[in-house]
Design a protein around this motif. Structure first.
Motif, PDB file in Angstrom:
ATOM      1  N   LEU A 126       4.951 -19.034 -18.385  1.00 26.91           N
ATOM      2  CA  LEU A 126       5.548 -19.795 -19.505  1.00 26.91           C
ATOM      3  C   LEU A 126       4.599 -19.957 -20.683  1.00 26.91           C
ATOM      4  CD1 LEU A 126       7.836 -22.564 -17.950  1.00 26.91           C
ATOM      5  CD2 LEU A 126       8.513 -20.519 -19.230  1.00 26.91           C
ATOM      6  N   PRO A 127       3.347 -20.336 -20.460  1.00 29.70           N
ATOM      7  CA  PRO A 127       2.446 -20.465 -21.617  1.00 29.70           C
ATOM      8  C   PRO A 127       2.202 -19.138 -22.339  1.00 29.70           C
ATOM      9  CG  PRO A 127       1.519 -21.549 -19.681  1.00 29.70           C
ATOM     10  CD  PRO A 127       2.713 -20.788 -19.214  1.00 29.70           C
ATOM     11  N   LYS A 128       2.267 -18.036 -21.619  1.00 27.55           N
ATOM     12  CA  LYS A 128       2.009 -16.732 -22.221  1.00 27.55           C
ATOM     13  C   LYS A 128       3.222 -16.228 -23.007  1.00 27.55           C
ATOM     14  CE  LYS A 128      -1.300 -15.564 -18.627  1.00 27.55           C
ATOM     15  NZ  LYS A 128      -2.082 -16.693 -18.981  1.00 27.55           N
ATOM     16  N   VAL A 129       4.421 -16.554 -22.534  1.00 31.65           N
ATOM     17  CA  VAL A 129       5.651 -16.100 -23.188  1.00 31.65           C
ATOM     18  C   VAL A 129       5.932 -16.944 -24.426  1.00 31.65           C
ATOM     19  CG1 VAL A 129       8.142 -15.836 -22.900  1.00 31.65           C
ATOM     20  CG2 VAL A 129       6.610 -15.132 -21.063  1.00 31.65           C
ATOM     21  N   PHE A 130       5.644 -18.258 -24.338  1.00 29.17           N
ATOM     22  CA  PHE A 130       5.979 -19.150 -25.458  1.00 29.17           C
ATOM     23  C   PHE A 130       4.749 -19.503 -26.202  1.00 29.17           C
ATOM     24  CE2 PHE A 130       9.487 -19.789 -22.436  1.00 29.17           C
ATOM     25  CZ  PHE A 130      10.507 -19.331 -23.244  1.00 29.17           C
ATOM     26  N   GLY A 144       1.918  -9.127 -15.088  1.00 27.94           N
ATOM     27  CA  GLY A 144       0.515  -9.530 -14.996  1.00 27.94           C
ATOM     28  C   GLY A 144      -0.403  -8.623 -15.790  1.00 27.94           C
ATOM     29  N   PHE A 145      -0.152  -7.309 -15.731  1.00 25.10           N
ATOM     30  CA  PHE A 145      -0.951  -6.372 -16.526  1.00 25.10           C
ATOM     31  C   PHE A 145      -0.639  -6.525 -18.015  1.00 25.10           C
ATOM     32  CE2 PHE A 145      -1.218  -4.044 -12.436  1.00 25.10           C
ATOM     33  CZ  PHE A 145      -2.603  -4.000 -12.339  1.00 25.10           C
ATOM     34  N   TYR A 146       0.643  -6.694 -18.321  1.00 19.70           N
ATOM     35  CA  TYR A 146       1.053  -6.824 -19.718  1.00 19.70           C
ATOM     36  C   TYR A 146       0.419  -8.051 -20.377  1.00 19.70           C
ATOM     37  CZ  TYR A 146       3.954  -7.335 -23.873  1.00 19.70           C
ATOM     38  OH  TYR A 146       4.381  -7.476 -25.165  1.00 19.70           O
ATOM     39  N   TYR A 147       0.481  -9.179 -19.680  1.00 16.24           N
ATOM     40  CA  TYR A 147      -0.045 -10.428 -20.240  1.00 16.24           C
ATOM     41  C   TYR A 147      -1.527 -10.642 -19.927  1.00 16.24           C
ATOM     42  CZ  TYR A 147       4.675 -11.776 -21.522  1.00 16.24           C
ATOM     43  OH  TYR A 147       5.920 -11.825 -22.089  1.00 16.24           O
ATOM     44  N   GLN A 148      -2.135  -9.698 -19.240  1.00 15.51           N
ATOM     45  CA  GLN A 148      -3.557  -9.759 -18.900  1.00 15.51           C
ATOM     46  C   GLN A 148      -3.929 -11.105 -18.276  1.00 15.51           C
ATOM     47  OE1 GLN A 148      -5.549  -8.695 -22.585  1.00 15.51           O
ATOM     48  NE2 GLN A 148      -4.963  -6.554 -22.379  1.00 15.51           N
ATOM     49  N   ILE A 149      -3.264 -11.422 -17.191  1.00 20.37           N
ATOM     50  CA  ILE A 149      -3.533 -12.696 -16.526  1.00 20.37           C
ATOM     51  C   ILE A 149      -4.946 -12.698 -15.946  1.00 20.37           C
ATOM     52  CG2 ILE A 149      -1.081 -13.138 -16.105  1.00 20.37           C
ATOM     53  CD1 ILE A 149      -1.459 -12.321 -13.206  1.00 20.37           C
ATOM     54  N   SER A 150      -5.483 -13.899 -15.770  1.00 18.87           N
ATOM     55  CA  SER A 150      -6.862 -14.063 -15.292  1.00 18.87           C
ATOM     56  C   SER A 150      -6.969 -13.710 -13.804  1.00 18.87           C
ATOM     57  CB  SER A 150      -7.307 -15.514 -15.501  1.00 18.87           C
ATOM     58  OG  SER A 150      -6.620 -16.364 -14.591  1.00 18.87           O
TER      59      SER A 150
END
Length: 121
Positions: free
Chosen positions: A117-121, A45-51
């Motif tokens: 999934l949307p953040k990884v791909f 969550g921190f890595y991908y900076q989720i909302s």
């Protein structure tokens, strides 16, 4: 003997709950796995900076899984205490309890997939 105040009683209750949570984490392999997964998705969550909304959903999913897993453990321990020998009725109760954990876990996996999934791909 002096009666405890409401605040003193609440503080004691929180202490018992914390002790229970630590017992659960220290003694149950399934909870250890769930906590490890929770740490991993928190790092993600921190890595991908989720909302903020995604954080809320993630925290709710983690809390539900760990909470239901704890309730399942308590149900299994009570069943084993009440009836240590095999009994179909006790088996049914344990299976239903484990099934509840599985259903919540599937929901948590779906939430994780929708978030990541949307953040990884």
């Amino acid at each position: 003997m002096r009666k405890e105040t409401f605040v003193e009683n609440r503080i004691k209750s929180v202490g018992f709950a914390l002790r229970g949570a630590l017992l659960l984490i220290r003694t149950e392999a399934s909870i250890k796995i769930q906590v490890a997964l929770a740490v991993l998705v928190t790092i993600a969550g921190f890595y991908y900076q989720i909302s903020n909304t995604e954080w809320i959903l993630q925290v709710l999913a983690i809390s539900l899984v760990v909470g239901i897993e704890g309730a399942n453990t308590a149900i299994e321990k009570i069943c084993d205490f009440i009836h240590p020998d095999f009994d179909e009725r006790i088996g049914f109760i344990k299976d239903v309890s484990a099934g509840a954990v599985m259903l919540v876990s599937i929901g948590a996996i779906i939430v994780g997939l929708i978030i990541y999934l949307p953040k990884v791909f």
